[in-house]
Design a protein around this motif. Structure first.
Motif, PDB file in Angstrom:
ATOM      1  N   ARG A 131      35.945 -32.223  37.446  1.00  0.00           N
ATOM      2  CA  ARG A 131      35.880 -31.394  36.229  1.00  0.00           C
ATOM      3  C   ARG A 131      35.142 -32.144  35.128  1.00  0.00           C
ATOM      4  O   ARG A 131      34.308 -31.575  34.413  1.00  0.00           O
ATOM      5  CB  ARG A 131      37.287 -30.991  35.789  1.00  0.00           C
ATOM      6  CG  ARG A 131      37.272 -30.007  34.626  1.00  0.00           C
ATOM      7  CD  ARG A 131      38.660 -29.543  34.226  1.00  0.00           C
ATOM      8  NE  ARG A 131      39.472 -30.684  33.837  1.00  0.00           N
ATOM      9  CZ  ARG A 131      40.684 -30.944  34.295  1.00  0.00           C
ATOM     10  NH1 ARG A 131      41.242 -30.138  35.171  1.00  0.00           N
ATOM     11  NH2 ARG A 131      41.345 -32.004  33.899  1.00  0.00           N
ATOM     12  N   PHE A 132      35.408 -33.429  35.001  1.00  0.00           N
ATOM     13  CA  PHE A 132      34.694 -34.260  34.039  1.00  0.00           C
ATOM     14  C   PHE A 132      33.196 -34.238  34.329  1.00  0.00           C
ATOM     15  O   PHE A 132      32.375 -34.059  33.429  1.00  0.00           O
ATOM     16  CB  PHE A 132      35.238 -35.698  34.072  1.00  0.00           C
ATOM     17  CG  PHE A 132      34.261 -36.743  33.624  1.00  0.00           C
ATOM     18  CD1 PHE A 132      33.790 -36.787  32.328  1.00  0.00           C
ATOM     19  CD2 PHE A 132      33.793 -37.714  34.518  1.00  0.00           C
ATOM     20  CE1 PHE A 132      32.878 -37.757  31.916  1.00  0.00           C
ATOM     21  CE2 PHE A 132      32.901 -38.679  34.121  1.00  0.00           C
ATOM     22  CZ  PHE A 132      32.431 -38.699  32.815  1.00  0.00           C
ATOM     23  N   GLY A 133      32.819 -34.426  35.592  1.00  0.00           N
ATOM     24  CA  GLY A 133      31.415 -34.426  35.964  1.00  0.00           C
ATOM     25  C   GLY A 133      30.721 -33.122  35.609  1.00  0.00           C
ATOM     26  O   GLY A 133      29.601 -33.128  35.070  1.00  0.00           O
ATOM     27  N   LYS A 134      31.372 -32.011  35.888  1.00  0.00           N
ATOM     28  CA  LYS A 134      30.794 -30.701  35.556  1.00  0.00           C
ATOM     29  C   LYS A 134      30.685 -30.515  34.056  1.00  0.00           C
ATOM     30  O   LYS A 134      29.689 -29.984  33.550  1.00  0.00           O
ATOM     31  CB  LYS A 134      31.634 -29.595  36.174  1.00  0.00           C
ATOM     32  CG  LYS A 134      31.501 -29.515  37.675  1.00  0.00           C
ATOM     33  CD  LYS A 134      32.364 -28.423  38.257  1.00  0.00           C
ATOM     34  CE  LYS A 134      32.232 -28.423  39.777  1.00  0.00           C
ATOM     35  NZ  LYS A 134      33.046 -27.402  40.402  1.00  0.00           N
ATOM     36  N   THR A 135      31.697 -30.981  33.324  1.00  0.00           N
ATOM     37  CA  THR A 135      31.656 -30.879  31.866  1.00  0.00           C
ATOM     38  C   THR A 135      30.532 -31.730  31.304  1.00  0.00           C
ATOM     39  O   THR A 135      29.770 -31.277  30.442  1.00  0.00           O
ATOM     40  CB  THR A 135      33.007 -31.317  31.260  1.00  0.00           C
ATOM     41  OG1 THR A 135      34.031 -30.476  31.774  1.00  0.00           O
ATOM     42  CG2 THR A 135      32.989 -31.236  29.743  1.00  0.00           C
ATOM     43  N   ALA A 136      30.405 -32.953  31.799  1.00  0.00           N
ATOM     44  CA  ALA A 136      29.344 -33.843  31.321  1.00  0.00           C
ATOM     45  C   ALA A 136      27.970 -33.266  31.626  1.00  0.00           C
ATOM     46  O   ALA A 136      27.069 -33.313  30.783  1.00  0.00           O
ATOM     47  CB  ALA A 136      29.488 -35.234  31.945  1.00  0.00           C
ATOM     48  N   GLU A 137      27.824 -32.691  32.798  1.00  0.00           N
ATOM     49  CA  GLU A 137      26.529 -32.107  33.168  1.00  0.00           C
ATOM     50  C   GLU A 137      26.174 -30.932  32.250  1.00  0.00           C
ATOM     51  O   GLU A 137      25.050 -30.819  31.778  1.00  0.00           O
ATOM     52  CB  GLU A 137      26.576 -31.642  34.623  1.00  0.00           C
ATOM     53  CG  GLU A 137      25.248 -31.125  35.128  1.00  0.00           C
ATOM     54  CD  GLU A 137      25.305 -30.771  36.603  1.00  0.00           C
ATOM     55  OE1 GLU A 137      24.218 -30.514  37.160  1.00  0.00           O
ATOM     56  OE2 GLU A 137      26.385 -30.756  37.205  1.00  0.00           O
ATOM     57  N   ALA A 138      27.157 -30.072  31.986  1.00  0.00           N
ATOM     58  CA  ALA A 138      26.910 -28.915  31.127  1.00  0.00           C
ATOM     59  C   ALA A 138      26.700 -29.325  29.669  1.00  0.00           C
ATOM     60  O   ALA A 138      25.831 -28.793  28.980  1.00  0.00           O
ATOM     61  CB  ALA A 138      28.071 -27.941  31.225  1.00  0.00           C
TER      62      ALA A 138
END
Length: 98
Positions: free
Chosen positions: A88-95
Motif C-alpha cells: 500500500r505504501f508503494g502504491k501511495t508513493a507511486e501515485a
C-alpha cells in the motif's frame, strides 16, 4: 487577519522538518534518481501509510534489497500483514510522487 493567517500557514509549511527514516535511507542509497525532493515525497507517503515501526523495518530494504523478497515469501502472518502495508505504501508513493 487573513494576512496574518496566511503568513502563519506559510511559516509552518516552510519550516524544515527532520528527515524521516525512509527519506534518509533513500538519500543514502546508490540509486541515481534519488533526489532530495523525491526522497522527501516518498517519506511523506510512508508517513501516510506506515507506522514508525514499519518504516524502520522498510529501511532494511534499501540496505539489503533481498530482504524484501525474504519478507514477501515468508509464511509468517506478521510478515504477510507487513507486506500488505508495504505494498500500500508503494502504491501511495507511486501515485503521490510519480
Amino acid at each position: 487577519m487573513k494576512t496574518i493567517l496566511t503568513a502563519a500557514v506559510l511559516a509552518v509549511c516552510a519550516t524544515p522538518v527532520a528527515a524521516g527514516p525512509i527519506e534518509r535511507a533513500c538519500l543514502g542509497s546508490d540509486r541515481p534518481g534519488a533526489t532530495r525532493g523525491l526522497c522527501a515525497c516518498i517519506q511523506q507517503a510512508a508517513d501516510l501509510t506506515l507506522s514508525q515501526r514499519d518504516q524502520r523495518r522498510a529501511v532494511r530494504f534499501f540496505v539489503e534489497p533481498h530482504e524484501a523478497q525474504v519478507v514477501r515469501q515468508s509464511d509468517r502472518a506478521s510478515d504477510a500483514e507487513f507486506w500488505q502495508r508495504y505494498k500500500r505504501f508503494g502504491k501511495t508513493a507511486e501515485a503521490y510522487c510519480g
